[in-house]
Design a protein around this motif. Sequence first.
Motif, PDB file in Angstrom:
ATOM      1  N   LEU A  46       0.817  -1.210   0.000  1.00  0.00           N
ATOM      2  CA  LEU A  46       0.000   0.000   0.000  1.00  0.00           C
ATOM      3  C   LEU A  46       0.855   1.266   0.000  1.00  0.00           C
ATOM      4  O   LEU A  46       0.371   2.356   0.319  1.00  0.00           O
ATOM      5  N   LEU A  81      -0.452   4.310  -1.960  1.00  0.00           N
ATOM      6  CA  LEU A  81      -1.833   4.737  -1.747  1.00  0.00           C
ATOM      7  C   LEU A  81      -1.911   5.779  -0.634  1.00  0.00           C
ATOM      8  O   LEU A  81      -1.086   5.811   0.276  1.00  0.00           O
ATOM      9  N   TYR A  83      -7.254   6.365   1.692  1.00  0.00           N
ATOM     10  CA  TYR A  83      -8.083   5.225   1.330  1.00  0.00           C
ATOM     11  C   TYR A  83      -8.851   4.717   2.546  1.00  0.00           C
ATOM     12  O   TYR A  83      -8.492   4.991   3.699  1.00  0.00           O
ATOM     13  N   GLN A 135     -10.937   5.789  -2.207  1.00  0.00           N
ATOM     14  CA  GLN A 135     -10.330   4.543  -2.667  1.00  0.00           C
ATOM     15  C   GLN A 135     -10.562   3.488  -1.576  1.00  0.00           C
ATOM     16  O   GLN A 135     -10.436   3.770  -0.388  1.00  0.00           O
ATOM     17  N   VAL A 181      -9.787  -0.462  -0.030  1.00  0.00           N
ATOM     18  CA  VAL A 181      -8.765  -1.509  -0.007  1.00  0.00           C
ATOM     19  C   VAL A 181      -9.270  -2.679   0.828  1.00  0.00           C
ATOM     20  O   VAL A 181      -9.815  -2.498   1.925  1.00  0.00           O
ATOM     21  N   TYR A 240      -3.496  -7.174  -1.817  1.00  0.00           N
ATOM     22  CA  TYR A 240      -4.577  -6.226  -1.570  1.00  0.00           C
ATOM     23  C   TYR A 240      -5.411  -6.001  -2.837  1.00  0.00           C
ATOM     24  O   TYR A 240      -4.856  -5.807  -3.926  1.00  0.00           O
ATOM     25  N   VAL A 284      -7.564  -3.306  -4.549  1.00  0.00           N
ATOM     26  CA  VAL A 284      -7.716  -1.849  -4.484  1.00  0.00           C
ATOM     27  C   VAL A 284      -8.765  -1.426  -5.500  1.00  0.00           C
ATOM     28  O   VAL A 284      -8.646  -1.734  -6.693  1.00  0.00           O
TER      29      VAL A 284
END
Length: 622
Positions: free
Chosen positions: A229, A232, A235, A269, A271, A278, A280
């Motif tokens: 992650l 990212l 999220y 977003q 997850v 993951y 996403v």
Amino acid sequence: MTKLTAQQNRQNDRHIGDKELFNSRDQFMVISQADLKQRGWQQLDFIIISGDAYLDHPSFGTAIIARVLEDAGFKVGIIAQPDWQTTADFKKLGQPKYAFLVTAGNMDSMVNHFSVSKNRRKYDNYSPGGKSGLRPDRATIVYSNRLKEAYADTPIIIGGIEASLRRFAYYDYWDDQVRRSILFDSRADLLVYGMGENTILKIAENLAAGLEIKYINYLPGTAFIADDLDSLYNYQMLPGYKEVKQNKKQYAYAYQLEYLEQDPVRGKQLVQVHGSRYLVQNPPAEPLNQAELDHVYSLPYQRNYHPIYEAVGGVPAIKEVKFSLLSSRGCFGACSFCAISFHQGKMVTSRSLESLLAEAKKIIALPDFKGYIHDLGGPTANFRQPSCSKQLSRGMCRGKECLFPDPCQNLEVDHSEYFAILKAIRKLPEVKKVFVRSGIRFDYLLEDKESRKYLQELAANHVSGQLKVAPEHAAARVLNYMGKPEIAVFDRFRELFYQVNEELGMEQYLIPYFISSHPGSRLEDAVQLAEYLRDINHHPDQVQDFYPTPGTMATAMYYSGYDPRTLEKVYTARSSTAKKMQRALLQYHKKRNHKLVRQALKQVNRTDLIGYHKKALVPPAH
């Protein structure tokens, strides 16, 4: 200039060394080597693998995506219903330059194959001659894995209703267990959810520019698998696959978060951990605006099934849509048993009058047109505009619905444009009648200050003797779980409908739809519904048992036993006996159901409804 036409303007720069871009205005898409040769092409850019037969009509996702890509200058082929037992059919058009696009078709393949009682269907509306068995169970997964065998290094992008609604860990009714995201089982590189036109164009542009598929992980309307992650931010973490598989309340909570964030303006977003990797999901793509939607429907569809199916009688699915017009997308009705809000979204966008008139004239020009436009509508026919202007800048209200439990005070209701379009199309010289068959929201119509006027217009000009509406149930508790208005609202509409028809001197009828065994419906609720049907003197010939399909709130209720909105427990009829009793009560008038109805009435201490008196549902046992 719209996104779609901007793509079109660059098409002449795309295929250096190829023949001049082939003009397919009077042609179907490439489906064979002979088609490739005719066009003088050595290699296709994209190949679409579809679980449906090839119908070149804008009611079918495969045709839309193919035409949109072609319009932008890409060379596209279609392999419809390949034999999945080997890789041979998957190789018949060669290896595409950029990617394979995989869809199960217009229906989830498991819904296509099985009834709610899990009996295999003997007829497939989307296959040549209606023949069943021409696609595999879980077609998206099977097709994608066959492609991995055939061309291990070619990107695979999955989409369509099956992939879209299985993008998170989901309850699979046919396995009766939670399965991981379809991205993992299909081994695809990218998932496009929702309608996908602009999303697939952006992906295509990126691939054509030389960007590897693994780096195209930022586009709205897509989902992908990540190893970490690190890249990212901002999220929302969902309960993981292991959690939702082991803990039903966590499953309901995960669905709550998924549902709340399905908004292109304010959505985050999402997850969801699957083992060491993951899933996403990027926020939803913005729906097409009117100019973009008009352009999509102006493309050179042949408006029929491919001629190769003629020998077996064609493809039955064309009959329902060949003489119909789709005027809008999206639905803010938010019925809990419907997946439209999870796929198309709640924001309603619509086509212009000019676009609809142009398509109507194409329909009129068809040799077998008899003067009747079978439908002018969408997911909900009388939704033509956003529910309120605020959502355009702020998104849909988080945790609130536009029509449930009561219409929002900010709801903007105006049917004038829709009925002006109906009038304009029915005034075309060759048109005898324009019907509205895709269903209307009666509660929304009643909110219009001109509701009587519009209902008169509808009854006088656009009903073929029967108008289908969907109150779905009569018990307040069940309607709450369904996200539907109280039955008194339907009663107001029903009374107004018959008043209007009497004034017009017309004898027309409402055909209300009801669902049995919906989550939250107890046996006593089914009895209440039976009494309601008795009181309005309606004897339904067909009743829909609740079908737990991926992506709906009601399916989350059915599996988890919790209402995702509140995380409170909800009863669900799971046994076949309980379901049969509820269904029998809705058709208590049928003699074959009398025994089950008596059994149900005794179980809830309502033997007062057994007898020969006016209020009785069934006679005593002999």
